[in-house]
Write an enzyme that holds these catalytic residues in place. Structure first.
Site, PDB file in Angstrom:
ATOM      1  N   THR A 182      35.812  30.356 -25.515  1.00 59.75           N
ATOM      2  CA  THR A 182      34.376  30.655 -25.436  1.00 59.75           C
ATOM      3  C   THR A 182      34.057  31.152 -24.031  1.00 59.75           C
ATOM      4  OG1 THR A 182      33.826  29.008 -27.108  1.00 59.75           O
ATOM      5  CG2 THR A 182      32.089  29.528 -25.553  1.00 59.75           C
ATOM      6  N   GLY A 183      33.005  31.973 -23.932  1.00 59.84           N
ATOM      7  CA  GLY A 183      32.549  32.411 -22.611  1.00 59.84           C
ATOM      8  C   GLY A 183      32.569  33.924 -22.489  1.00 59.84           C
ATOM      9  N   THR A 221      34.365  35.909 -20.525  1.00 59.35           N
ATOM     10  CA  THR A 221      35.683  36.551 -20.430  1.00 59.35           C
ATOM     11  C   THR A 221      36.319  36.632 -21.820  1.00 59.35           C
ATOM     12  OG1 THR A 221      35.827  35.420 -18.309  1.00 59.35           O
ATOM     13  CG2 THR A 221      37.788  36.621 -19.025  1.00 59.35           C
ATOM     14  N   ALA A 253      38.047  29.812 -18.136  1.00 63.71           N
ATOM     15  CA  ALA A 253      38.010  28.576 -17.343  1.00 63.71           C
ATOM     16  C   ALA A 253      36.966  28.725 -16.245  1.00 63.71           C
ATOM     17  CB  ALA A 253      39.373  28.286 -16.732  1.00 63.71           C
ATOM     18  N   LYS A 271      36.848  23.125 -17.413  1.00 63.52           N
ATOM     19  CA  LYS A 271      36.225  23.941 -18.445  1.00 63.52           C
ATOM     20  C   LYS A 271      34.952  23.246 -18.949  1.00 63.52           C
ATOM     21  CE  LYS A 271      38.480  25.832 -21.695  1.00 63.52           C
ATOM     22  NZ  LYS A 271      37.537  26.977 -21.523  1.00 63.52           N
ATOM     23  N   GLY A 272      34.122  24.018 -19.626  1.00 63.07           N
ATOM     24  CA  GLY A 272      32.921  23.431 -20.215  1.00 63.07           C
ATOM     25  C   GLY A 272      31.638  24.005 -19.651  1.00 63.07           C
ATOM     26  N   GLY A 313      30.331  26.588 -20.519  1.00 59.62           N
ATOM     27  CA  GLY A 313      29.599  27.064 -21.701  1.00 59.62           C
ATOM     28  C   GLY A 313      29.410  25.968 -22.743  1.00 59.62           C
ATOM     29  N   GLU A 351      37.247  23.479 -27.523  1.00 57.48           N
ATOM     30  CA  GLU A 351      38.247  24.226 -26.747  1.00 57.48           C
ATOM     31  C   GLU A 351      39.495  23.366 -26.521  1.00 57.48           C
ATOM     32  OE1 GLU A 351      35.521  27.320 -24.153  1.00 57.48           O
ATOM     33  OE2 GLU A 351      35.803  25.319 -23.373  1.00 57.48           O
ATOM     34  N   LYS A 399      37.974  32.355  -9.888  1.00 59.73           N
ATOM     35  CA  LYS A 399      38.089  31.015 -10.493  1.00 59.73           C
ATOM     36  C   LYS A 399      39.270  30.217  -9.928  1.00 59.73           C
ATOM     37  CE  LYS A 399      34.724  31.842 -13.460  1.00 59.73           C
ATOM     38  NZ  LYS A 399      34.805  31.717 -14.890  1.00 59.73           N
TER      39      LYS A 399
HETATM   40  C1  5RP Z   1      33.109  27.270 -22.091  1.00 54.69           C
HETATM   41  C2  5RP Z   1      34.172  27.457 -21.060  1.00 54.69           C
HETATM   42  C3  5RP Z   1      34.381  28.837 -20.558  1.00 54.69           C
HETATM   43  O1  5RP Z   1      35.673  29.217 -20.896  1.00 54.69           O
HETATM   44  C4  5RP Z   1      34.185  28.842 -19.070  1.00 54.69           C
HETATM   45  O2  5RP Z   1      32.855  28.398 -18.801  1.00 54.69           O
HETATM   46  C5  5RP Z   1      34.399  30.218 -18.461  1.00 54.69           C
HETATM   47  O3  5RP Z   1      33.422  31.098 -18.907  1.00 54.69           O
HETATM   48  P1  5RP Z   1      33.329  32.590 -18.362  1.00 54.69           P
HETATM   49  O4  5RP Z   1      34.491  33.345 -18.895  1.00 54.69           O
HETATM   50  O5  5RP Z   1      32.001  33.072 -18.897  1.00 54.69           O
HETATM   51  O6  5RP Z   1      33.327  32.516 -16.847  1.00 54.69           O
HETATM   52  O7  5RP Z   1      34.848  26.542 -20.666  1.00 54.69           O
HETATM   53  O8  5RP Z   1      32.939  25.921 -22.406  1.00 54.69           O
END
Ligand code: 5RP
Length: 227
Positions: free
Chosen positions: A27-28, A30, A85, A96-97, A99, A105, A123
């Site tokens: 999720t997210g 990326t 991540a 993580k988390g 989102g 996940e 990151k």
């Molecule tokens: C969601 C996550 C996402 O993978 C994490 O927040 C990274 O998101 P992004 O790719 O938007 O930076 O852990 O729970």
């Protein structure tokens, strides 16, 4: 518009995907880029591929991009999981988390024979902990968990629903998120175990020893960390 780092990381991960696989998709933002690339690839090559999503976001996006979904009930072992991540350390431990999708996940990423992280290179950190650690919590146990986490030496804060939702954020699983600002985390494994033992905690956003590889993109290329 996705950052070039996210795009490059997603492109690198796409090279690991093959026809016939069952994929976990995180999720997210990326992962959203990755889903777009994957949808195009599957269409162009007429691949027979199935995906297990980790959130409503990734499920709906996958379907919009022509991908077919399945579940862990039908496919308990996945060929590959691709996920984002919030922080990655040099040993491939993760926070993580961001989102709020950490629970599904962790289930999906840990069900894959290979788990690959995609992120922009910002990151990467020497030590986890600048990003407040997301913890999914049963609403019923909110006050108890906040108190116990504070006793562990962090500043815990119930995540707010933001501009479009009064009150706390509610996860896809109907729970709350506590963001626990610990500062530098010296022993991620020990902290993961300690927090998971707290009654009312559903899951903690420390992913220790799960990822095999991270593709970290930026404008000049992709850095790969693997084991
Ligand atoms: C969601 C996550 C996402 O993978 C994490 O927040 C990274 O998101 P992004 O790719 O938007 O930076 O852990 O729970």
């Amino acid at each position: 518009m996705a950052s070039v780092g996210k795009l490059k990381a997603a492109e690198a991960a796409l090279k690991e995907v093959a026809d016939g696989q069952v994929l976990g998709i995180g999720t997210g933002s990326t992962v959203a880029v990755f889903i777009g690339l994957l949808g195009r690839k599957v269409k162009e090559e007429d691949w027979d591929l199935l995906c297990v999503p980790t959130s409503y976001q990734s499920a709906y996006l996958a379907v919009e991009n022509g991908l077919r979904l399945t579940t862990l009930d039908e496919h308990p072992t996945l060929d590959l999981a691709i996920d984002g991540a919030d922080e990655v350390d040099p040993d491939l431990n993760l926070i993580k988390g961001g989102g709020a999708a950490l629970t599904k996940e962790k289930v999906v990423d840990s069900s894959a024979k290979r788990f690959v992280v995609i992120a922009d290179s910002t990151k990467l950190v020497e030590r986890l902990g600048k990003f407040p650690l997301p913890v999914e919590v049963l609403p019923f146990a909110r006050m108890k968990v906040l108190r116990v986490l504070a006793g562990m030496g962090c500043v815990p804060k119930l995540r707010d629903g933001g501009d479009r939702k009064d009150g706390p954020l509610v996860t896809d699983n109907g729970n709350f998120i506590v963001d626990a600002a610990f500062g530098e985390i010296r022993d991620p494994k020990a902290l993961e175990i300690e927090i998971k033992r707290v009654p009312g905690v559903v899951e903690v956003g420390l992913f220790v020893g799960l990822a095999q590889c991270a593709y970290l993109g930026n404008a000049s290329g992709v850095r790969t960390i693997s084991r």
